[in-house]
Design a protein around this motif. Structure first.
Motif, PDB file in Angstrom:
ATOM      1  N   TRP A  44       0.849  -1.195   0.000  1.00  0.00           N
ATOM      2  CA  TRP A  44       0.000   0.000   0.000  1.00  0.00           C
ATOM      3  C   TRP A  44       0.888   1.249   0.000  1.00  0.00           C
ATOM      4  CZ3 TRP A  44      -4.260   2.165  -1.289  1.00  0.00           C
ATOM      5  CH2 TRP A  44      -4.672   3.360  -0.716  1.00  0.00           C
ATOM      6  N   GLY A  45       1.947   1.237   0.819  1.00  0.00           N
ATOM      7  CA  GLY A  45       2.882   2.357   0.852  1.00  0.00           C
ATOM      8  C   GLY A  45       3.544   2.585  -0.488  1.00  0.00           C
ATOM      9  N   TRP A  46       3.909   1.500  -1.176  1.00  0.00           N
ATOM     10  CA  TRP A  46       4.517   1.605  -2.505  1.00  0.00           C
ATOM     11  C   TRP A  46       3.535   2.259  -3.475  1.00  0.00           C
ATOM     12  CZ3 TRP A  46       6.012  -3.263  -5.851  1.00  0.00           C
ATOM     13  CH2 TRP A  46       6.701  -2.858  -6.989  1.00  0.00           C
ATOM     14  N   LEU A  47       2.298   1.791  -3.463  1.00  0.00           N
ATOM     15  CA  LEU A  47       1.272   2.350  -4.349  1.00  0.00           C
ATOM     16  C   LEU A  47       1.066   3.847  -4.080  1.00  0.00           C
ATOM     17  CD1 LEU A  47      -0.944   1.801  -6.499  1.00  0.00           C
ATOM     18  CD2 LEU A  47      -2.487   1.319  -4.599  1.00  0.00           C
ATOM     19  N   GLU A  53       4.462  10.510  -6.139  1.00  0.00           N
ATOM     20  CA  GLU A  53       5.566  10.821  -7.044  1.00  0.00           C
ATOM     21  C   GLU A  53       5.044  11.351  -8.384  1.00  0.00           C
ATOM     22  OE1 GLU A  53       7.970   7.508  -8.541  1.00  0.00           O
ATOM     23  OE2 GLU A  53       9.722   8.618  -7.856  1.00  0.00           O
ATOM     24  N   GLN A  54       3.925  10.805  -8.854  1.00  0.00           N
ATOM     25  CA  GLN A  54       3.341  11.286 -10.114  1.00  0.00           C
ATOM     26  C   GLN A  54       2.906  12.740  -9.994  1.00  0.00           C
ATOM     27  OE1 GLN A  54       3.166   9.633 -13.123  1.00  0.00           O
ATOM     28  NE2 GLN A  54       4.491   8.213 -12.022  1.00  0.00           N
ATOM     29  N   VAL A 110      14.948   7.579  -1.475  1.00  0.00           N
ATOM     30  CA  VAL A 110      16.406   7.563  -1.580  1.00  0.00           C
ATOM     31  C   VAL A 110      16.861   6.831  -2.833  1.00  0.00           C
ATOM     32  CG1 VAL A 110      18.548   6.769  -0.477  1.00  0.00           C
ATOM     33  CG2 VAL A 110      16.758   7.839   0.907  1.00  0.00           C
ATOM     34  N   VAL A 111      16.163   5.744  -3.188  1.00  0.00           N
ATOM     35  CA  VAL A 111      16.502   5.001  -4.401  1.00  0.00           C
ATOM     36  C   VAL A 111      16.361   5.904  -5.623  1.00  0.00           C
ATOM     37  CG1 VAL A 111      15.717   3.122  -5.902  1.00  0.00           C
ATOM     38  CG2 VAL A 111      16.047   2.709  -3.475  1.00  0.00           C
ATOM     39  N   GLY A 112      15.426   6.820  -5.579  1.00  0.00           N
ATOM     40  CA  GLY A 112      15.301   7.815  -6.644  1.00  0.00           C
ATOM     41  C   GLY A 112      14.554   7.326  -7.862  1.00  0.00           C
ATOM     42  N   ALA A 113      15.069   7.631  -9.009  1.00  0.00           N
ATOM     43  CA  ALA A 113      14.363   7.413 -10.267  1.00  0.00           C
ATOM     44  C   ALA A 113      14.468   5.966 -10.756  1.00  0.00           C
ATOM     45  CB  ALA A 113      14.887   8.365 -11.331  1.00  0.00           C
ATOM     46  N   ALA A 114      14.304   5.026  -9.867  1.00  0.00           N
ATOM     47  CA  ALA A 114      14.334   3.614 -10.265  1.00  0.00           C
ATOM     48  C   ALA A 114      13.060   3.273 -11.024  1.00  0.00           C
ATOM     49  CB  ALA A 114      14.459   2.723  -9.034  1.00  0.00           C
TER      50      ALA A 114
END
Length: 192
Positions: A44-47, A53-54, A110-114
């Motif tokens: 859910w956090g990823w979604l 981010e969008q 932190v991973v950024g534009a992955a």
């Protein structure tokens, strides 16, 4: 501080909707999953991260906004996790998933534009560290534990958040090492 006076409560929709702290701590209901609530909360956090981010896009302003979201999210999460743990009468209930949501936001930021594969790898690595609790994550998990029957206080809310912060740190360290190895940094004399 409240003292535990009865058996732990089961989390449910009624509790979820009874207070904003519960809505936050239970991850808008994702923590109510009967199977692997930590994993469901992380997904859910990823979604939610992807959706935010969008809206924010990339760049300095987006990074500043994420930094603010994470700082405020830590403080609000600490409060919400403490209040919800008290309501459930359990020091670190599995249904509380704000800690996973916050931590995966930190990792993905932190991973950024992955791309989605890189993000999926980050999510899988985080779930490993959060669930298996190797080394420093186990230490962090035990740091604020209480004996049964003791009152749940702010330290336990901090503890709920803290072990996921350490799991996020371990995830980021592992991913950084993977990038170094993949780019040949170790063989190129990084250790010399």
């Amino acid at each position: 501080m409240e003292t535990l006076v009865s058996a732990p409560r089961r989390p449910g929709v009624r509790l979820l909707l009874s207070h904003p702290a519960h809505w936050i701590a239970l991850g808008a209901g994702s923590g109510l999953s009967p199977i692997a609530p930590g994993t469901v909360g992380t997904l859910w956090g990823w979604l939610v991260f992807v959706a935010i981010e969008q809206v924010l896009g990339q760049g300095r302003q987006a990074d500043l906004t994420w930094a603010a979201i994470l700082a405020i999210g830590w403080l609000v999460g600490w409060w919400a996790c403490t209040r919800t743990a008290r309501s459930l009468q359990v020091a670190d209930p599995g249904a509380i998933v704000w800690d996973e949501i916050w931590a995966i936001w930190l990792v993905l930021w932190v991973v950024g534009a992955a791309d989605w594969r890189g993000q999926a790898l980050a999510v899988a690595a985080f779930r490993f560290f959060d669930a298996a609790k190797p080394g420093p994550v186990a230490w962090a998990d035990q740091l604020f534990k209480l004996p049964k029957g003791q009152p749940i206080g702010w330290a336990q809310g901090l503890g709920i958040m803290f072990d996921d912060l350490v799991a996020a740190g371990c995830t980021l360290l592992l991913l950084a090492l993977a990038v170094v190895v993949r780019q040949g940094g170790v063989s190129a004399g990084l250790l010399s």
